[in-house]
Structure formats: C-alpha cells, structure tokens
Design an enzyme around this catalytic site. Structure first.
Site, PDB file in Angstrom:
ATOM      1  N   HIS A  99      78.992  37.546   1.413  1.00 20.16           N
ATOM      2  CA  HIS A  99      80.356  38.062   1.230  1.00 20.16           C
ATOM      3  C   HIS A  99      80.310  39.243   0.258  1.00 20.16           C
ATOM      4  CE1 HIS A  99      84.596  38.288   0.201  1.00 20.16           C
ATOM      5  NE2 HIS A  99      84.838  37.569   1.282  1.00 20.16           N
ATOM      6  N   GLU A 148      83.708  42.556   7.582  1.00 18.96           N
ATOM      7  CA  GLU A 148      84.781  42.582   6.589  1.00 18.96           C
ATOM      8  C   GLU A 148      84.746  43.899   5.822  1.00 18.96           C
ATOM      9  OE1 GLU A 148      86.321  38.452   5.403  1.00 18.96           O
ATOM     10  OE2 GLU A 148      84.721  38.984   4.053  1.00 18.96           O
TER      11      GLU A 148
HETATM   12  P1  PGA Z   1      91.655  38.129   2.667  1.00 18.64           P
HETATM   13  O1  PGA Z   1      90.131  37.759   2.374  1.00 18.64           O
HETATM   14  O2  PGA Z   1      92.045  37.469   3.949  1.00 18.64           O
HETATM   15  O3  PGA Z   1      92.406  37.568   1.495  1.00 18.64           O
HETATM   16  O4  PGA Z   1      91.740  39.608   2.764  1.00 18.64           O
HETATM   17  C1  PGA Z   1      89.181  37.712   3.396  1.00 18.64           C
HETATM   18  C2  PGA Z   1      87.825  37.435   2.806  1.00 18.64           C
HETATM   19  O5  PGA Z   1      87.450  38.041   1.804  1.00 18.64           O
HETATM   20  O6  PGA Z   1      87.070  36.589   3.300  1.00 18.64           O
END
Ligand code: PGA
Length: 222
Positions: A99, A148
C-alpha cells in the site's frame, strides 16, 4: 457475470468496541450482502481486531473473508513487534502488501515487498498487491493487483473510470492476467462506474468501508 472483489481497508482505525458495533450494524444489512454471489467480500482489519472479527463473522454467519494489512518479511523468530505469516494464517486468508501508505511512511522498498509476498505465499495467504501505476514492480506469484493512484487516496478525488480501466488492463496484460482492481475514494455512488469497466475486477474502499451502511451499499451497487 464477472467475479468482483470488494475489499474494505480499515487502515489504522477501530477498537474492539467499534468493531463489535460495525458488525452488529452489518448484521442488519446482511440481506444486501447475501444477494451478491459473484462478489468476494474481504475486510482487511488491524491485527488487534482480527481474532474478534473472525469470531463475529462465524457467529453471525456472514459471507465476509478476512485480510491483514501487513505481514512480516521474516518467518517466526526473534523479530520484536512483527506479525508473521504463520500467525496471520490463523485468522486471515488475504493480506494487503505494498500500500502506498506503507511505501511512503514506512519506507517499504520493492525488495522488502517481494519478501513479504513470498512469506504470504509460503503460508497460503493471498497477497493483495497495491501499485500506483502499471510501471510499478509486481513480484512473482501475485494474482490480485490493486491500482491506487496517490492523488485519489482519501481525497474524495477518484481517478476517472476510463483511465483506471486502461491502467488495470495494462497491469493484467503485463502480469499473466492477474485480477486488477481499483482503489482511491471509492463510494457507493461511484463504485459501479469502476466495476462496470471491462478490465476492473473490483474495488478497495478505505474510508467508505468504515461505515457499515456505506460498505453494504458499495457491495450492492458494485
Ligand atoms: P480511500 O482509501 O477509499 O479512503 O481513498 C483507499 C485505500 O487507501 O486503500
């Protein structure tokens, strides 16, 4: 109907009391969750509530699988503070690795992430590997990759479904047809715009997964 992964990421939120409360509320919304046979629902919770979450899922007979949010790059041993694959396996089938918050705040490198993936695999835990783009290194053996973009995480500013779809397609093409998912400001309002895209096989809501009602709506609308 294509298979979809809906993965909640609680990050560093929720005590045991708050976890019990979340599950009690989700129990009332169980019918919404049950309607979704093609959806694999995974909740990635802090280590401190993994055991509790596991017993609540059993007690309420919920179709939710558990994930951890990190894994030690080492096996069991003298590594103060680390939680290893053997320990995680008692509670969780999945683990988030790579992440951007771990890369950014904890200095996690490609080399370290590769070791974490290999430890997860050794214990039969499925890595949920996060990347910021299709050019980021994905270790061997990863079957689920989550795109992401940093600008979309926790900002209320998601990527466009079209761009997310083309990045997900590039990831799946490059990594032996791995499932590619999208994460970053996913809500019940926008989830379908992502999951309806041909190369997107699910979503990773963070903030929205903390609210039971919103998480259930995301599952329903996906
Ligand atoms: P968010 O986070 O949906 O709050 O933007 C997603 C993540 O970081 O996994």
């Amino acid at each position: 109907m294509k298979k979809l992964f809906i993965i909640g990421n609680w990050k560093s939120y929720k005590t045991t009391v708050e976890t019990k409360d979340w599950f009690q509320q989700i129990l009332h919304l169980k019918s919404e969750i049950l309607e979704s046979e093609n959806k694999e629902i995974i909740l990635c919770v802090p280590f401190t509530v993994l055991s509790l979450a596991k017993s609540l899922i059993q007690q309420y007979n919920l179709p939710i699988k558990l994930g951890a949010q990190d894994i030690s790059p080492f096996d069991e041993g003298k590594y103060t503070g680390e939680i290893n694959g053997k320990q995680i396996k008692e509670f969780a089938e999945y683990v988030i690795i790579g992440h951007s918050e771990r890369r950014r705040y904890f200095g996690e490198t490609d080399e370290l992430l590769e070791k974490k993936v290999s430890m997860a695999k050794q214990y039969g835990i499925i890595p949920l590997f996060c990347v910021e783009g299709s050019d980021i290194v994905v270790p061997q053996g990863v079957d689920i990759v989550i795109y992401e973009p940093i600008t979309a995480i926790g900002t209320g500013n998601p990527d466009t479904p079209e761009n997310a779809d083309s990045v997900c397609k590039a990831i799946s093409d490059k990594h032996h047809n791995a499932f590619s998912l999208y994460g970053g400001s996913v809500t019940s309002e926008n989830v379908h715009s992502f999951t309806s895209m041909s190369s997107i096989s699910g979503v990773l809501p963070g903030g929205a997964s903390l609210i039971p009602d919103e998480f259930a709506k995301i599952i329903r609308n996906a």
